[in-house]
Write a protein that holds these residues in place. Structure first.
Motif, short mmCIF file in Angstrom:
data_model
loop_
_atom_site.label_atom_id
_atom_site.label_comp_id
_atom_site.label_asym_id
_atom_site.label_seq_id
_atom_site.Cartn_x
_atom_site.Cartn_y
_atom_site.Cartn_z
N MET A 205 -14.70 18.27 -4.57
CA MET A 205 -14.19 16.95 -5.04
C MET A 205 -13.59 16.35 -4.03
O MET A 205 -13.15 16.95 -3.06
N GLN A 206 -13.77 14.84 -4.03
CA GLN A 206 -13.09 14.17 -3.06
C GLN A 206 -11.88 13.37 -3.17
O GLN A 206 -12.07 12.55 -3.94
N LEU A 207 -10.58 13.99 -3.03
CA LEU A 207 -9.38 13.68 -3.56
C LEU A 207 -8.57 13.00 -2.39
O LEU A 207 -8.25 13.61 -1.32
N GLN A 208 -8.18 11.63 -2.65
CA GLN A 208 -7.16 11.29 -1.41
C GLN A 208 -6.00 10.85 -2.26
O GLN A 208 -5.68 10.71 -3.57
N ALA A 209 -4.76 10.80 -1.29
CA ALA A 209 -3.56 10.80 -1.74
C ALA A 209 -3.11 9.47 -2.56
O ALA A 209 -3.51 8.27 -1.97
N ILE A 210 -2.51 9.41 -3.77
CA ILE A 210 -2.26 8.18 -4.49
C ILE A 210 -1.22 7.51 -3.54
O ILE A 210 -0.15 8.12 -3.03
N PRO A 211 -1.24 6.37 -3.33
CA PRO A 211 -0.29 5.64 -2.64
C PRO A 211 0.98 5.78 -3.13
O PRO A 211 1.19 5.79 -4.36
N ARG A 212 2.09 5.64 -2.26
CA ARG A 212 3.27 5.53 -2.73
C ARG A 212 4.38 4.40 -2.31
O ARG A 212 3.91 4.11 -1.14
N VAL A 213 5.02 3.98 -3.01
CA VAL A 213 5.96 2.82 -2.71
C VAL A 213 7.59 3.05 -3.13
O VAL A 213 7.58 3.95 -4.19
N HIS A 214 8.46 2.63 -2.18
CA HIS A 214 9.75 2.93 -2.60
C HIS A 214 10.27 2.15 -3.63
O HIS A 214 10.90 2.80 -4.80
N SER A 215 9.79 1.11 -3.77
CA SER A 215 10.19 -0.01 -4.87
C SER A 215 9.22 -0.78 -5.05
O SER A 215 8.32 -1.35 -3.92
N ILE A 216 9.10 -1.80 -5.80
CA ILE A 216 7.88 -2.88 -6.08
C ILE A 216 8.49 -3.85 -7.24
O ILE A 216 9.24 -3.91 -7.85
N THR A 217 8.00 -5.24 -6.68
CA THR A 217 8.32 -6.17 -7.54
C THR A 217 7.12 -6.50 -8.58
O THR A 217 5.92 -5.92 -8.35
N LYS A 218 7.27 -7.06 -9.59
CA LYS A 218 6.34 -7.33 -10.64
C LYS A 218 5.28 -8.11 -10.13
O LYS A 218 4.05 -7.64 -10.34
N LYS A 219 5.35 -8.94 -9.31
CA LYS A 219 4.21 -9.72 -8.54
C LYS A 219 3.42 -8.94 -7.65
O LYS A 219 2.32 -8.79 -7.98
N GLU A 220 4.12 -7.97 -6.98
CA GLU A 220 3.29 -6.76 -6.19
C GLU A 220 2.66 -6.04 -7.02
O GLU A 220 1.48 -5.47 -6.66
N PHE A 221 3.36 -5.56 -8.02
CA PHE A 221 2.65 -4.38 -9.09
C PHE A 221 1.40 -5.06 -9.52
O PHE A 221 0.23 -4.36 -9.63
N VAL A 222 1.42 -6.14 -10.15
CA VAL A 222 0.26 -6.80 -10.81
C VAL A 222 -0.81 -7.12 -9.94
O VAL A 222 -1.99 -6.63 -10.04
N ARG A 223 -0.47 -7.82 -8.82
CA ARG A 223 -1.54 -8.13 -7.87
C ARG A 223 -2.34 -7.02 -6.97
O ARG A 223 -3.61 -6.96 -6.94
N ASP A 224 -1.53 -5.85 -6.81
CA ASP A 224 -2.04 -4.77 -5.89
C ASP A 224 -2.57 -3.66 -6.68
O ASP A 224 -3.12 -3.08 -5.98
N TYR A 225 -2.01 -3.48 -8.04
CA TYR A 225 -2.36 -2.25 -8.75
C TYR A 225 -2.97 -2.67 -10.12
O TYR A 225 -3.86 -1.98 -10.23
N VAL A 226 -2.12 -3.38 -10.79
CA VAL A 226 -2.84 -3.62 -12.13
C VAL A 226 -4.05 -4.44 -11.96
O VAL A 226 -5.00 -4.06 -12.63
N LYS A 227 -4.22 -5.61 -11.44
CA LYS A 227 -5.56 -6.25 -11.47
C LYS A 227 -6.77 -5.46 -10.63
O LYS A 227 -7.67 -5.41 -11.65
N PRO A 228 -6.47 -4.83 -9.90
CA PRO A 228 -7.56 -4.05 -8.90
C PRO A 228 -7.64 -2.73 -9.64
O PRO A 228 -8.55 -2.02 -9.24
N GLN A 229 -6.89 -2.40 -10.77
CA GLN A 229 -7.04 -1.00 -11.26
C GLN A 229 -6.86 0.03 -10.49
O GLN A 229 -7.91 0.90 -10.35
N LYS A 230 -5.90 0.35 -9.63
CA LYS A 230 -5.60 1.24 -8.81
C LYS A 230 -4.37 1.98 -8.91
O LYS A 230 -3.15 1.42 -9.33
#
Length: 278
Positions: A1-26
Motif C-alpha cells: 500500500m502507498q500511505l502518506q502522512a496525514i498533514p498536521r496543523v497546530h491550529s486552524i481557522t474556520k475559513k482555512e479548514f473549509v477551504r483547504d480540507y472540507v471542500k477538497p475532501q482531504k
C-alpha cells in the motif's frame, strides 16, 4: 500500500479548514483544537471509571462477522469499571464501539464544546470508542457517509485512511461497510490481495487531545497502540451524491443484508466474501 502522512496543523481557522480540507475532501490532524476543553485535562481512563464505572457497556472483539449477528451486535458486556481495569492490565481485543455514554452520564457533555469550524455537527450523537493495547478496528466506512471529527484521549492511536476512490483496490464486501476481514492492514498479504499494492491512502498517529478530520465516506482502520479512547462528532455529507449513498445504506442496504442473512445464513456471508475477491 502507498500511505502518506496525514498533514498536521497546530491550529486552524474556520475559513482555512473549509477551504483547504472540507471542500477538497482531504484529511488533516489538528493538534490543538480542544486545548480549551475541560476534557483536555480531565478525560483519562481513571476519570471515566470514576464517573461511569457502574455502567454496563457493550464490548466487541475482532471475530469475523457471523450471519446470526445483528448490525453492530455486541460480543460481550462488562461494567465500565471492570473494562478499564482490563485495559490497564495489558493487551486485549475487547473494544467499545460507537457508544453514546453521554446518554447515561450527561455530565460528560459539560466537558467539551462543539467546534465552530465550518461543519454543521449533529449534537444528538457524540459517540465514544475505547480500546486496549493492540486492539484493532477493522477497515470500514461509516453508514452515513458523514464528515467526522475524531478526538483522541489518553495514549496513542494509529489511523489508516483511504478515500472512497480507492474502494476498487480494498476488497470491499458487497452489501456491507467493510473490506475482507482477513486482510492484515499492518502487513498485507499481496499474493492473496494484489490490488492492495495500488491502494493510495493516509496514515497518522493520534496523541492525547489531537483531532483527526475524516472526510465523507473515507475508509478507516484504527489500531490502539496503548490503551485509550476517542470521541467522534459528525456532520451530514455536504455532497448530494454522498447523501444519496448514505440514504441507500440506511434505508435499503442494511435491511437487505439482514434479510439475506436470515434467508441464506452463513452461505450469504461466504458468498459475499468470495465476491469481494473478484
Amino acid at each position: 500500500m502507498q500511505l502518506q502522512a496525514i498533514p498536521r496543523v497546530h491550529s486552524i481557522t474556520k475559513k482555512e479548514f473549509v477551504r483547504d480540507y472540507v471542500k477538497p475532501q482531504k484529511p488533516v490532524v489538528i493538534e490543538h483544537l480542544v486545548d480549551d476543553w475541560d476534557a483536555y485535562e480531565k478525560w483519562r481512563l481513571s476519570y471515566i471509571k470514576e464517573v461511569a464505572g457502574d455502567k454496563e457497556v457493550p464490548l466487541y472483539d475482532d471475530r469475523p462477522v457471523k450471519h446470526d449477528e445483528g448490525f453492530n451486535q455486541a460480543h460481550a458486556t462488562m461494567s465500565m469499571s471492570d473494562y478499564i481495569d482490563l485495559l490497564k492490565k495489558g493487551p486485549t481485543n475487547y473494544r467499545i464501539f460507537l457508544y453514546n455514554l453521554m446518554k447515561e452520564v450527561p455530565s460528560l457533555k459539560n466537558d467539551f464544546k462543539f467546534p465552530k469550524i465550518g461543519l454543521r455537527l449533529l449534537k444528538q450523537i457524540p459517540m465514544l470508542f475505547f480500546g486496549g493495547e493492540g486492539s484493532k478496528v477493522f477497515m470500514h466506512h461509516d453508514i452515513d457517509w458523514a464528515n467526522i471529527l475524531h478526538f483522541h484521549f489518553e495514549g496513542r492511536k494509529q489511523c489508516v485512511l483511504f478515500p472512497p476512490s480507492e474502494t476498487p483496490n480494498l476488497y470491499k464486501v458487497p452489501y456491507s461497510l467493510i473490506t475482507r476481514e482477513d486482510i492484515n492492514f499492518d502487513n498485507p498479504d499481496y499474493k492473496k490481495f494484489p490490488k492492495l499494492k495500488k491502494a493510495k491512502g493516509f496514515i497518522c498517529h493520534l496523541n492525547h487531545g489531537e483531532t483527526l478530520y475524516m472526510p465523507e465516506g473515507y475508509w478507516h482502520y484504527m489500531k490502539y497502540e496503548t490503551p485509550g479512547f476517542s470521541m467522534s462528532l459528525r456532520a451530514l455529507p455536504r455532497n448530494f451524491s454522498n447523501l444519496r449513498k448514505a440514504l441507500y445504506n440506511v434505508f435499503y442496504m442494511r435491511h437487505y443484508d439482514n434479510f439475506m442473512r436470515r434467508r441464506k445464513g452463513q452461505d450469504w456471508i461466504d458468498e459475499k466474501n468470495k465476491k469481494a475477491l473478484l
